[in-house]
Design a protein around this motif. Structure first.
Motif, mmCIF file in Angstrom:
data_model
loop_
_atom_site.group_PDB
_atom_site.id
_atom_site.type_symbol
_atom_site.label_atom_id
_atom_site.label_comp_id
_atom_site.label_asym_id
_atom_site.label_seq_id
_atom_site.Cartn_x
_atom_site.Cartn_y
_atom_site.Cartn_z
ATOM 1 N N LEU A 125 14.100 37.110 28.162
ATOM 2 C CA LEU A 125 13.205 37.922 28.682
ATOM 3 C C LEU A 125 13.358 38.096 30.313
ATOM 4 C CD1 LEU A 125 10.210 37.780 26.358
ATOM 5 C CD2 LEU A 125 11.749 39.727 26.790
ATOM 6 N N CYS A 126 13.727 36.593 30.848
ATOM 7 C CA CYS A 126 13.836 36.404 32.141
ATOM 8 C C CYS A 126 14.915 37.164 32.865
ATOM 9 C CB CYS A 126 13.646 34.997 32.293
ATOM 10 S SG CYS A 126 12.199 34.042 32.037
ATOM 11 N N ALA A 127 15.942 37.223 31.998
ATOM 12 C CA ALA A 127 17.333 38.090 32.610
ATOM 13 C C ALA A 127 17.289 39.489 32.468
ATOM 14 C CB ALA A 127 18.309 37.328 31.701
ATOM 15 N N LEU A 128 16.048 40.060 31.828
ATOM 16 C CA LEU A 128 16.099 41.431 31.278
ATOM 17 C C LEU A 128 15.951 42.305 32.765
ATOM 18 C CD1 LEU A 128 16.204 43.433 28.858
ATOM 19 C CD2 LEU A 128 13.612 43.294 28.902
ATOM 20 N N ILE A 182 12.709 42.115 41.725
ATOM 21 C CA ILE A 182 11.679 41.457 40.974
ATOM 22 C C ILE A 182 12.674 40.390 39.929
ATOM 23 C CG2 ILE A 182 10.134 41.436 38.836
ATOM 24 C CD1 ILE A 182 9.137 44.191 40.025
ATOM 25 N N GLY A 183 13.683 41.023 39.388
ATOM 26 C CA GLY A 183 14.421 39.886 38.400
ATOM 27 C C GLY A 183 15.155 38.992 39.165
ATOM 28 N N ALA A 184 15.553 39.056 40.453
ATOM 29 C CA ALA A 184 16.204 37.987 41.142
ATOM 30 C C ALA A 184 15.539 36.537 40.957
ATOM 31 C CB ALA A 184 16.426 38.518 42.294
ATOM 32 N N PRO A 185 14.205 36.480 41.518
ATOM 33 C CA PRO A 185 13.717 35.399 41.351
ATOM 34 C C PRO A 185 13.581 34.687 39.932
ATOM 35 C CG PRO A 185 11.902 37.052 42.356
ATOM 36 C CD PRO A 185 13.539 37.397 42.149
ATOM 37 N N LEU A 186 13.241 35.551 39.024
ATOM 38 C CA LEU A 186 13.023 35.087 37.606
ATOM 39 C C LEU A 186 14.091 34.893 36.981
ATOM 40 C CD1 LEU A 186 10.999 38.299 36.179
ATOM 41 C CD2 LEU A 186 10.295 35.906 36.365
ATOM 42 N N ASN A 197 23.282 38.838 44.192
ATOM 43 C CA ASN A 197 23.823 40.242 44.410
ATOM 44 C C ASN A 197 22.919 41.285 44.608
ATOM 45 O OD1 ASN A 197 26.454 39.105 43.858
ATOM 46 N ND2 ASN A 197 26.458 39.761 41.750
ATOM 47 N N ALA A 198 21.705 41.128 43.920
ATOM 48 C CA ALA A 198 20.502 41.913 43.879
ATOM 49 C C ALA A 198 19.892 42.082 45.022
ATOM 50 C CB ALA A 198 19.624 41.730 42.638
ATOM 51 N N LEU A 199 19.793 40.708 45.767
ATOM 52 C CA LEU A 199 18.842 40.631 47.211
ATOM 53 C C LEU A 199 19.758 41.364 48.098
ATOM 54 C CD1 LEU A 199 17.919 36.796 47.068
ATOM 55 C CD2 LEU A 199 16.654 38.702 46.813
#
Length: 226
Positions: free
Chosen positions: A198-201, A172-176, A148-150
């Motif tokens: 933290l990866c989902a934050l 930044i969060g999408a690949p994490l 969705n973010a992409l």
């Protein structure tokens, strides 16, 4: 097109996904934590049904975010706009599969709790249904928000419709988020650990920040709104 109304509807839909999804996890806990005990009569049945209703609302709100913002996103990129609608719909579908699985556990409880003719494999069936919900939760809210973010963050960043920091957080969060989900899938990490959180934050911050900005501030001036 009324840009302020579009932003408000999209923002409220985003906030609704937070308002209903987080309590749903707690409400479903009696069934997801101990399926065997729940089917045999332990735990609050009404609470679990309410949690299922909350997840149903969450799924509908997911689709509503994409539909509400479509009149604006299509002006920037029709491909990205349709991609966002499609990815949100897939996410909602996965959530609904999880809801049906949990409500099926409730039905098992209603049919067999405290009865002498309960099937021998009742506990295994209950655990299987809860496992289905676990996988749909992992690949629904665990992967689809990155996709969705992409789509959406790219559109908003290109058009400058919101502060740049918001779509940057999403990108930044999408690949994490995807990396975290893949590690969890192959058993390298527990989804409830601090590292996983933290990866989902960044994705959570992107979606919550976007919902708040659209609700209370609306879109920034842009040629695409003309």
């Amino acid at each position: 097109m009324n840009a302020r109304r579009t932003a408000l509807l999209g923002g409220l839909a985003y906030l609704a996904t937070f308002v209903f999804s987080m309590p749903a996890v707690l409400l479903l806990h009696p069934a997801t934590d101990d399926p065997t005990g729940f089917v045999q009569g332990a735990g609050n049945e009404s609470q679990v049904v309410l949690g299922g209703a909350f997840e149903l609302i969450t799924a509908l709100a997911c689709v509503a975010t994409a539909i509400a913002l479509y009149p604006v996103t299509r002006r920037v990129s029709r491909t990205a706009a349709l991609g966002f609608v499609a990815s949100r719909t897939v996410e909602a579908g996965l959530i609904l599969v999880g809801v049906v699985s949990i409500l099926a556990v409730v039905t098992l409880r209603q049919d067999f709790a405290g009865t002498a003719d309960a099937p021998a494999g009742l506990a295994a069936v209950a655990h299987g249904l809860v496992d289905v919900r676990g996988w749909t939760f992992l690949f629904g809210p665990g992967v689809m928000p990155a996709i969705n973010a992409l789509f959406l963050a790219t559109v908003l960043h290109r058009a400058g419709l919101v502060p740049r920091i918001l779509p940057v957080l999403g990108l930044i969060g999408a690949p994490l988020l995807v990396a975290k989900t893949m590690v969890v899938t192959f058993g390298g990490l527990d989804d409830l650990t601090v590292v996983a959180g933290l990866c989902a934050l960044p994705i959570a911050a992107w979606e919550l920040g976007l919902g708040l900005w659209l609700t209370f501030r609306g879109f920034r001036p842009s040629p695409v709104l003309a």
